[in-house]
Scaffold this active site. Structure first.
Site, PDB file in Angstrom:
ATOM      1  N   GLN A 175      69.454  -7.537  45.919  1.00  0.00           N
ATOM      2  CA  GLN A 175      68.567  -6.761  45.035  1.00  0.00           C
ATOM      3  C   GLN A 175      67.330  -7.550  44.616  1.00  0.00           C
ATOM      4  O   GLN A 175      66.403  -6.980  44.038  1.00  0.00           O
ATOM      5  CB  GLN A 175      69.323  -6.311  43.772  1.00  0.00           C
ATOM      6  CG  GLN A 175      70.367  -5.243  44.016  1.00  0.00           C
ATOM      7  CD  GLN A 175      69.787  -3.873  44.361  1.00  0.00           C
ATOM      8  OE1 GLN A 175      68.599  -3.621  44.218  1.00  0.00           O
ATOM      9  NE2 GLN A 175      70.646  -2.984  44.831  1.00  0.00           N
ATOM     10  N   HIS A 197      67.323  -2.429  53.600  1.00  0.00           N
ATOM     11  CA  HIS A 197      67.053  -1.060  53.111  1.00  0.00           C
ATOM     12  C   HIS A 197      66.754  -0.989  51.618  1.00  0.00           C
ATOM     13  O   HIS A 197      66.429   0.081  51.108  1.00  0.00           O
ATOM     14  CB  HIS A 197      68.191  -0.113  53.507  1.00  0.00           C
ATOM     15  CG  HIS A 197      69.470  -0.282  52.737  1.00  0.00           C
ATOM     16  ND1 HIS A 197      69.826   0.550  51.706  1.00  0.00           N
ATOM     17  CD2 HIS A 197      70.482  -1.173  52.858  1.00  0.00           C
ATOM     18  CE1 HIS A 197      71.018   0.196  51.234  1.00  0.00           C
ATOM     19  NE2 HIS A 197      71.426  -0.863  51.915  1.00  0.00           N
ATOM     20  N   CYS A 321      77.801   2.778  45.802  1.00  0.00           N
ATOM     21  CA  CYS A 321      79.026   2.538  46.573  1.00  0.00           C
ATOM     22  C   CYS A 321      80.247   3.072  45.848  1.00  0.00           C
ATOM     23  O   CYS A 321      81.245   3.358  46.459  1.00  0.00           O
ATOM     24  CB  CYS A 321      79.222   1.045  46.809  1.00  0.00           C
ATOM     25  SG  CYS A 321      77.739   0.268  47.363  1.00  0.00           S
TER      26      CYS A 321
HETATM   27  N1  PLP Z   1      74.802  -6.758  47.174  1.00  0.00           N
HETATM   28  C1  PLP Z   1      74.134  -6.047  46.252  1.00  0.00           C
HETATM   29  C2  PLP Z   1      73.745  -6.704  44.963  1.00  0.00           C
HETATM   30  C3  PLP Z   1      73.803  -4.709  46.493  1.00  0.00           C
HETATM   31  O1  PLP Z   1      73.142  -4.013  45.569  1.00  0.00           O
HETATM   32  C4  PLP Z   1      74.183  -4.138  47.726  1.00  0.00           C
HETATM   33  C5  PLP Z   1      73.896  -2.718  47.999  1.00  0.00           C
HETATM   34  O2  PLP Z   1      73.848  -1.901  47.103  1.00  0.00           O
HETATM   35  C6  PLP Z   1      74.865  -4.926  48.663  1.00  0.00           C
HETATM   36  C7  PLP Z   1      75.157  -6.225  48.348  1.00  0.00           C
HETATM   37  C8  PLP Z   1      75.273  -4.374  49.982  1.00  0.00           C
HETATM   38  O3  PLP Z   1      74.169  -4.230  50.814  1.00  0.00           O
HETATM   39  P1  PLP Z   1      74.225  -3.222  52.070  1.00  0.00           P
HETATM   40  O4  PLP Z   1      74.059  -1.843  51.511  1.00  0.00           O
HETATM   41  O5  PLP Z   1      73.083  -3.633  52.928  1.00  0.00           O
HETATM   42  O6  PLP Z   1      75.530  -3.419  52.718  1.00  0.00           O
END
Ligand code: PLP
Length: 378
Positions: A175, A197, A321
């Site tokens: 982030q 992304h 998520c």
């Molecule tokens: N780490 C953090 C702090 C995130 O906010 C996210 C995604 O929301 C991730 C890891 C995971 O990233 P990715 O969506 O590319 O798997």
């Protein structure tokens, strides 16, 4: 649509689409092939690696491209552990599920997991870190910026403590990239994870910083691509797009973050004045400019989000998520909020296209919705 969910993902920007499309036409070769079609893809890939390394103050040999932040976190942590004989890890209680859930799995496998606590402002208390460290500590993991509250953590200090105790430090900077300065040397990290992304790049692309001299074992079995750390044919167009997105985000960072800080304070100022009994989640100053998280007690995010959506406004409750689940966010609970309060937390994360008018409309819809739900519940 008014899109206020940039911490979940961002729309790919036009300049990045151009780079990806050109690469899909011109650099579609397999970078591992030794003929000229492969060689031209490899040359572009290595140019992108050089640039990305510069943006994070690393050496090109320390950059490994992956498929996303989740993969990178898993690769870094499992990769480090598979090469260290010690069995205990220290993480924070507000890590992203890609680290928190991994830590639960590791616990089932017999690893010891200690969790650093958050204070009521969402800042991880690292004064206890040294007392957690023992001769069995294999690694320390702390995120750079939290995805739900936007709070920026004391990663530099954590890096110093890790270095002093000779323990590898993993930092999830997914982030943070493009929003605050991420200098991997300054934070003394052994490994750092990134994702495309979140910064207007294509989905399905990430990167790992792996400090030279730190050894991790690959977690997938395959060819020797990505310097034997991460096999699989590289997504060259996606990687070029990611690196272009990083370049643009860093170029525009200072001005854009200032604009977003002002906008977000304007938003919060109006919400706190116009909607009674709300609670801000996360430190007001030590945060990503574009993130505001608020509890609206007497309501639930589960009811408010669809109302906003119906009015053309996209926000989220908890992290994307875990959306779809009605359990409260572990991050909001960690601030000391009660369960019902936590269920009323909404994250507004602004971005390049966000304007003051969008926020004015959001506030009026939000105010109406909160007051109506509270009336019905009273
Ligand atoms: N780490 C953090 C702090 C995130 O906010 C996210 C995604 O929301 C991730 C890891 C995971 O990233 P990715 O969506 O590319 O798997």
């Amino acid at each position: 649509m008014i899109y206020l969910d940039h911490n979940a993902t961002t729309p790919i920007r036009d300049e990045v689409i151009e780079v990806v499309q050109k690469a899909q036409r011109d650099f579609w070769g397999n970078p591992s092939s030794i003929h000229s079609i492969g060689a031209s893809a490899l040359a572009e890939l290595e140019k992108a690696r050089d640039k990305f390394a510069q943006y994070i103050n690393a050496l090109p040999s320390e950059v490994y491209f992956t498929s996303c932040g989740t993969e990178t976190n898993n690769l870094a942590i499992r990769g480090l552990l598979s090469n260290i004989k010690f069995q205990d890890i220290i993480i924070s209680e507000i890590e992203h599920p890609s680290i928190l859930t991994l830590s639960e799995k590791l616990e089932e496998e017999g690893y010891g997991v200690q969790k650093l606590k958050s204070d009521s402002n969402g800042i991880i208390d690292i004064t206890t870190l040294e007392s957690f460290i023992s001769e069995k500590t294999a690694l320390i993991s702390l995120m750079f910026a939290n995805n739900e509250t936007g709070v920026v953590q004391n990663v530099e200090q954590t890096g110093i403590i890790s270095l002093k105790n000779n323990i590898p430090f993993h930092c999830d900077a997914v982030q943070a990239l493009g929003k605050v300065n991420v200098d991997v040397k300054k934070i003394n990290a052994a490994t750092v994870s990134f994702s495309s992304h979140k910064i207007y790049g294509p989905k399905g692309v990430g990167a790992l910083y792996l400090k030279n001299g730190t050894i991790i074992n690959p977690q997938f079995i395959g060819g020797g691509q990505e310097k034997k750390v991460r096999p699989g044919t590289q997504n060259v167009p996606g990687i070029l797009g990611f690196v272009k997105a990083t370049e643009l985000a860093i170029e525009e960072m200072e001005k854009e973050q200032m604009r977003l800080f002002e906008l977000s304070e304007y938003f919060y100022g109006r919400v706190v004045n116009e909607i009674k009994d709300i609670k801000r989640n996360g430190d007001a100053g030590q945060r990503l400019s574009q993130t505001i998280n608020i509890c609206f007690p007497g309501t639930t995010a589960e009811i408010i989000i669809p109302i906003l959506d119906g009015e053309g406004i996209a926000a989220s409750g908890g992290s994307a998520c875990s959306s779809g689940s009605t359990s409260p966010s572990h991050v909001i609970l960690a601030l000391g909020r009660r369960k019902m309060e936590s269920l009323s937390a909404i994250r507004f994360s602004f971005g390049r296209e966000t304007k003051r008018d969008d926020l004015d409309k959001t506030i009026s819809v939000l105010k109406e919705a909160v007051e109506r739900i509270r009336r019905l519940n009273s």
